[in-house]
Motif scaffolding. Structure first.
Motif, PDB file in Angstrom:
ATOM      1  N   MET A   1      45.171  25.411  34.299  1.00 45.07           N
ATOM      2  CA  MET A   1      44.127  26.487  34.230  1.00 45.07           C
ATOM      3  C   MET A   1      44.789  27.698  34.511  1.00 45.07           C
ATOM      4  SD  MET A   1      40.796  26.215  36.880  1.00 45.07           S
ATOM      5  CE  MET A   1      39.321  27.479  36.843  1.00 45.07           C
ATOM      6  N   LEU A   2      43.793  28.931  33.739  1.00 41.90           N
ATOM      7  CA  LEU A   2      44.529  30.281  33.984  1.00 41.90           C
ATOM      8  C   LEU A   2      43.903  31.120  35.028  1.00 41.90           C
ATOM      9  CD1 LEU A   2      44.260  31.385  30.295  1.00 41.90           C
ATOM     10  CD2 LEU A   2      46.304  31.243  31.488  1.00 41.90           C
ATOM     11  N   HIS A   3      44.627  31.724  35.748  1.00 42.05           N
ATOM     12  CA  HIS A   3      44.146  32.577  37.151  1.00 42.05           C
ATOM     13  C   HIS A   3      44.693  34.023  36.856  1.00 42.05           C
ATOM     14  CE1 HIS A   3      42.782  28.789  39.099  1.00 42.05           C
ATOM     15  NE2 HIS A   3      43.686  28.043  38.269  1.00 42.05           N
ATOM     16  N   LYS A   4      43.906  34.950  37.265  1.00 39.98           N
ATOM     17  CA  LYS A   4      44.474  36.376  37.287  1.00 39.98           C
ATOM     18  C   LYS A   4      44.729  36.566  38.717  1.00 39.98           C
ATOM     19  CE  LYS A   4      41.561  38.368  33.806  1.00 39.98           C
ATOM     20  NZ  LYS A   4      40.592  39.695  33.658  1.00 39.98           N
ATOM     21  N   THR A   5      45.770  37.337  39.016  1.00 38.71           N
ATOM     22  CA  THR A   5      46.209  37.429  40.375  1.00 38.71           C
ATOM     23  C   THR A   5      47.240  38.714  40.296  1.00 38.71           C
ATOM     24  OG1 THR A   5      47.605  36.689  42.512  1.00 38.71           O
ATOM     25  CG2 THR A   5      48.212  36.049  40.384  1.00 38.71           C
ATOM     26  N   ARG A   6      47.251  39.543  41.381  1.00 41.59           N
ATOM     27  CA  ARG A   6      48.473  40.229  41.443  1.00 41.59           C
ATOM     28  C   ARG A   6      49.633  39.766  42.229  1.00 41.59           C
ATOM     29  NH1 ARG A   6      45.706  45.689  44.199  1.00 41.59           N
ATOM     30  NH2 ARG A   6      44.990  43.891  45.591  1.00 41.59           N
ATOM     31  N   GLY A   7      50.905  40.252  42.000  1.00 43.92           N
ATOM     32  CA  GLY A   7      52.116  39.716  42.989  1.00 43.92           C
ATOM     33  C   GLY A   7      52.994  40.817  42.856  1.00 43.92           C
TER      34      GLY A   7
END
Length: 231
Positions: free
Chosen positions: A1-7
């Motif tokens: 599953m695709l997720h958006k996040t900062r890192g």
């Protein structure tokens, strides 16, 4: 599953001919490991390997199948706040190396901690943009990070008592103790006159304090670099 996040990029190791395995502290999933293909290929049209330099701030779209998976993949990524000075200033880059090593050794949770992520993000931004008064950045970073790790320092007496109880072989003089109090009670950017030996001693006390609470911390290899650079 695709997720958006900062890192926040921490480290990477080479994998096979053109790939890497990267360790990134993410806003959505905590500390995570990603395999990234083709970033070291001579045929690559972009210098994507630069995105994994220490403390680079990333916008990412990532694949996460389940918590049982230990290595995930990145679908898309870009730097959302390019560095202005950090990679080009020898003192700042040395501080960044130290901070990266400490984060790599202390961050263990594979779950979201937005407050911790924002603290790291704000700290990196300060170091990159600061024109001066960043010589104590690494000390204050450790003081503040400890709170997120569960063993925060409320007062200088707390630090001194733990060091004494665990037989740390140094007692602070008045100058060193007062400087420690000021660093504990203020955010980044405060100007405190400290000579090299006292600054290093405060740092070594904090690392010893971390080892009291995190037995697996081990040797901090970048400490020797700081001793040479921060004169």
């Amino acid at each position: 599953m695709l997720h958006k996040t900062r890192g926040v990029a921490l480290s990477y190791i080479r994998y096979r001919e053109s790939s890497i395995i990267a360790k990134i502290y993410t806003e959505a999933f905590g500390i995570q490991t990603y395999i990234v293909n083709g970033v070291r290929s001579s045929k690559s049209r972009t210098n994507r390997i630069a995105l994994f330099q220490p403390l680079t701030l990333l916008d990412m779209v990532v694949y996460h199948k389940s918590k049982e998976d230990t290595i995930h993949r990145i679908s898309e990524m870009k730097c959302y706040q390019p560095f202005q000075t950090l990679p080009y200033d020898v003192v700042k880059s040395s501080l960044a190396l130290f901070v990266t090593e400490m984060l790599s050794k202390t961050l263990k949770e594979e779950e979201s901690n937005a407050l911790l992520f924002h603290f790291i993000e704000e700290s990196v931004t300060f170091l990159d943009l600061a024109e001066n008064t960043f010589e104590n950045f690494h000390i204050q970073f450790l003081m503040q990070l400890a709170s997120f790790l569960g063993f925060g320092i409320e007062a200088v007496e707390d630090l001194e008592n733990e060091l004494k109880h665990n037989h740390f072989p140094h007692l602070a003089d008045a100058t060193e103790r007062n400087a420690t109090i000021e660093l504990l009670n203020h955010h980044y950017g405060i100007s405190i006159p400290l000579d090299r030996s006292r600054r290093i001693m405060i740092l070594e006390k904090l690392i010893f304090f971390y080892k009291i609470h995190m037995e697996s911390l081990g040797e901090i290899k970048s400490l020797e670099v700081l001793r040479e650079v921060l004169k």
